[in-house]
Write an enzyme that holds these catalytic residues in place. Structure first.
Site, PDB file in Angstrom:
ATOM      1  N   PHE A 186       0.854  -1.188   0.000  1.00 48.14           N
ATOM      2  CA  PHE A 186       0.000   0.000   0.000  1.00 48.14           C
ATOM      3  C   PHE A 186       0.889   1.236   0.000  1.00 48.14           C
ATOM      4  O   PHE A 186       1.763   1.375   0.850  1.00 48.14           O
ATOM      5  CB  PHE A 186      -0.933   0.031   1.216  1.00 48.14           C
ATOM      6  CG  PHE A 186      -1.848   1.231   1.189  1.00 48.14           C
ATOM      7  CD1 PHE A 186      -2.970   1.252   0.373  1.00 48.14           C
ATOM      8  CD2 PHE A 186      -1.562   2.357   1.948  1.00 48.14           C
ATOM      9  CE1 PHE A 186      -3.793   2.375   0.319  1.00 48.14           C
ATOM     10  CE2 PHE A 186      -2.386   3.484   1.895  1.00 48.14           C
ATOM     11  CZ  PHE A 186      -3.497   3.482   1.079  1.00 48.14           C
ATOM     12  N   ASP A 227       9.217   2.734   1.603  1.00 45.39           N
ATOM     13  CA  ASP A 227       8.006   3.352   2.144  1.00 45.39           C
ATOM     14  C   ASP A 227       7.948   3.055   3.639  1.00 45.39           C
ATOM     15  O   ASP A 227       7.531   1.979   4.058  1.00 45.39           O
ATOM     16  CB  ASP A 227       6.769   2.809   1.419  1.00 45.39           C
ATOM     17  CG  ASP A 227       5.485   3.486   1.901  1.00 45.39           C
ATOM     18  OD1 ASP A 227       5.531   4.144   2.957  1.00 45.39           O
ATOM     19  OD2 ASP A 227       4.452   3.353   1.219  1.00 45.39           O
ATOM     20  N   LYS A 266       2.664   9.802   8.740  1.00 43.58           N
ATOM     21  CA  LYS A 266       1.954   9.249   9.902  1.00 43.58           C
ATOM     22  C   LYS A 266       2.503   9.706  11.271  1.00 43.58           C
ATOM     23  O   LYS A 266       2.207  10.816  11.665  1.00 43.58           O
ATOM     24  CB  LYS A 266       1.887   7.724   9.786  1.00 43.58           C
ATOM     25  CG  LYS A 266       0.946   7.305   8.630  1.00 43.58           C
ATOM     26  CD  LYS A 266       0.342   5.928   8.792  1.00 43.58           C
ATOM     27  CE  LYS A 266      -0.844   5.750   7.854  1.00 43.58           C
ATOM     28  NZ  LYS A 266      -0.558   4.998   6.637  1.00 43.58           N
TER      29      LYS A 266
END
Ligand SMILES: *Cc1c(COP(=O)(O)O)cnc(C)c1O
Length: 413
Positions: free
Chosen positions: A150, A235, A272
């Site tokens: 993702f 990522d 995040k």
């Protein structure tokens, strides 16, 4: 109308009267692109309160964002102090918080420079644009990513993501992405062609159901990238920012692995937990590529505002100065051990994966159903692929709270 001045503590003490219930407003006015459950009013530490006054133990952590828990005073203080000085000035100017945060990220990572943006998807966009630009003159533009990955909801993000469900009905997608099985080095090697510009992977697949990369895979990817002179892109949006105990998850995954001390990707996406709840994204770019983006080639209006950077500096300082990195490792271990201990008496639980602040509980039934049952019992988790329930712990979580979570799991499943 009189203007009332309040300090942060006063705000926290106010129980804003709910003039209107939130749910009907959403039904009428908010685009229904999310499956939502509770209507929430306030939080404190690991706890979240709903409109009906009920308190929930929040171990979903705002989907890996609330690393200091809810309403942490350090975040409130950084916001208030920086807001009184300068909220936004634009990237036409220098300011200390952006420079200092870039230095901090470089010191925690390795030689290179940092580009600031506002989200994980934008950080990945930055890395993908970096790979395209770096490979441009050699005709290299393709990015190899993993199945089940993702990478965000922008067009490059869904094109990079190795899951059909995020792409459906949005075709044609951005060209130039190839997906191969995760943790399968031979599959990456077979997919490399003269068009390949980069390989992009998550250190621990999050949305895909908590799958950590193996050390051999990581070292093999680094060697392949060097051999073909392509970029290894990381990522770290969900697994980074001390969630595994180290700033980046490869530092945890490769700890004590012979020959791994020098491992570095060529680009790392972060977001995040970096702002502990305040939006900020960042892309660290390794030294050989650090000047690929020259003035006018990439940008973001809100990227790296004084406010966002001041909060991120405060979050990182709080984690390091209070040993929260060590706490999240200990508490994640306590949770994973406790969940594993439940397996003999709970045939519904088929596995426990992950580490530190990123633990996946694998269940026999569909994960959203199990997530609802835990919520009804008072425990918040986040469903993921592969029948996984994710615990994305606040790094401030206590042993008593972990034990309470284990009691709630035991009662609910
Ligand atoms: C959440 C996430 C993203 C997207 O981040 P946004 O801030 O929602 O754009 C990208 N990659 C991974 C691994 C994520 O977990």
């Amino acid at each position: 109308m009189s203007i009332v001045r309040m300090n942060v503590a006063d705000f926290a003490a106010v129980q804003a009267p709910s003039v209107e219930a939130a749910r009907p407003l959403y039904d009428r006015y908010v685009v229904p692109s999310y499956a939502r459950s509770l209507s929430v009013t306030r939080g404190s530490g690991s706890w979240l309160w709903a409109e009906d006054g009920r308190r929930y133990l929040d171990l979903g952590g705002g989907v890996a964002v609330n690393c200091l828990g809810h309403a942490h005073p350090r975040i409130g203080q950084a916001l208030q102090q920086q807001a009184a000085l300068l909220v936004h000035a634009s990237n036409l100017y220098h300011h200390a918080p952006q420079g200092e945060l870039a230095r901090k990220i470089v010191n925690l990572t390795g030689p290179g420079k940092v580009f600031f943006c506002n989200s994980g998807a934008e950080a990945n966009e930055t890395l993908i644009k970096l790979a395209r630009r770096a490979g441009h003159d050699r005709g290299r533009f393709e990015v190899i990513t993993a199945l089940n990955s993702f990478h965000g909801r922008t067009f490059a993000g869904i094109s990079a993501t190795g899951q059909q469900k995020v792409k459906d009905s949005f075709e044609p997608l951005l060209p130039g992405f190839v997906h191969v099985p995760y943790n399968d080095l031979a599959a990456v090697e077979a997919a490399i062609t003269p068009r390949t510009a980069a390989v992009l992977i998550e250190g621990i697949q999050g949305e895909g159901g908590i799958h950590p990369a193996t050390p051999d895979y990581l070292l093999g990817l680094r060697a392949l990238a060097d051999k073909h002179r392509i970029l290894l892109l990381w990522d770290g949006v969900q697994c980074g920012c001390f969630r595994t105990g180290r700033f980046h998850s490869y530092q945890t995954l490769l700890a004590d692995v012979p020959g791994a001390a020098a491992f570095l990707p060529d680009g790392i996406a972060m977001a995040k937990s970096l702002g502990g709840g305040f939006p900020i994204g960042a892309a660290w770019i390794a030294e050989p590529y650090q000047d690929v983006f020259q003035p006018g080639t990439h940008g973001s209006t809100f990227g790296g505002t004084p406010l966002a950077c001041a909060v991120a500096l405060a979050v990182l300082d709080e984690i390091e100065s209070k040993g929260l990195d060590r706490n999240v490792v200990a508490m994640g271990g306590r949770l994973a051990d406790g969940l594993r201990a439940l397996m003999p008496e709970k045939p519904l639980i088929t596995g426990v994966r992950g580490m530190a602040g990123m633990v996946g509980l694998i269940v026999r039934e569909d994960a959203p159903g199990a997530c609802v049952r835990l919520r009804e019992a008072g425990l918040l988790t986040v469903p993921a692929g592969g029948n996984a329930l994710r615990f994305l712990l606040p790094y401030t979580v206590t042993a008593d709270e972990i034990d309470e979570a284990l009691r709630l799991v035991r009662g609910a499943l």
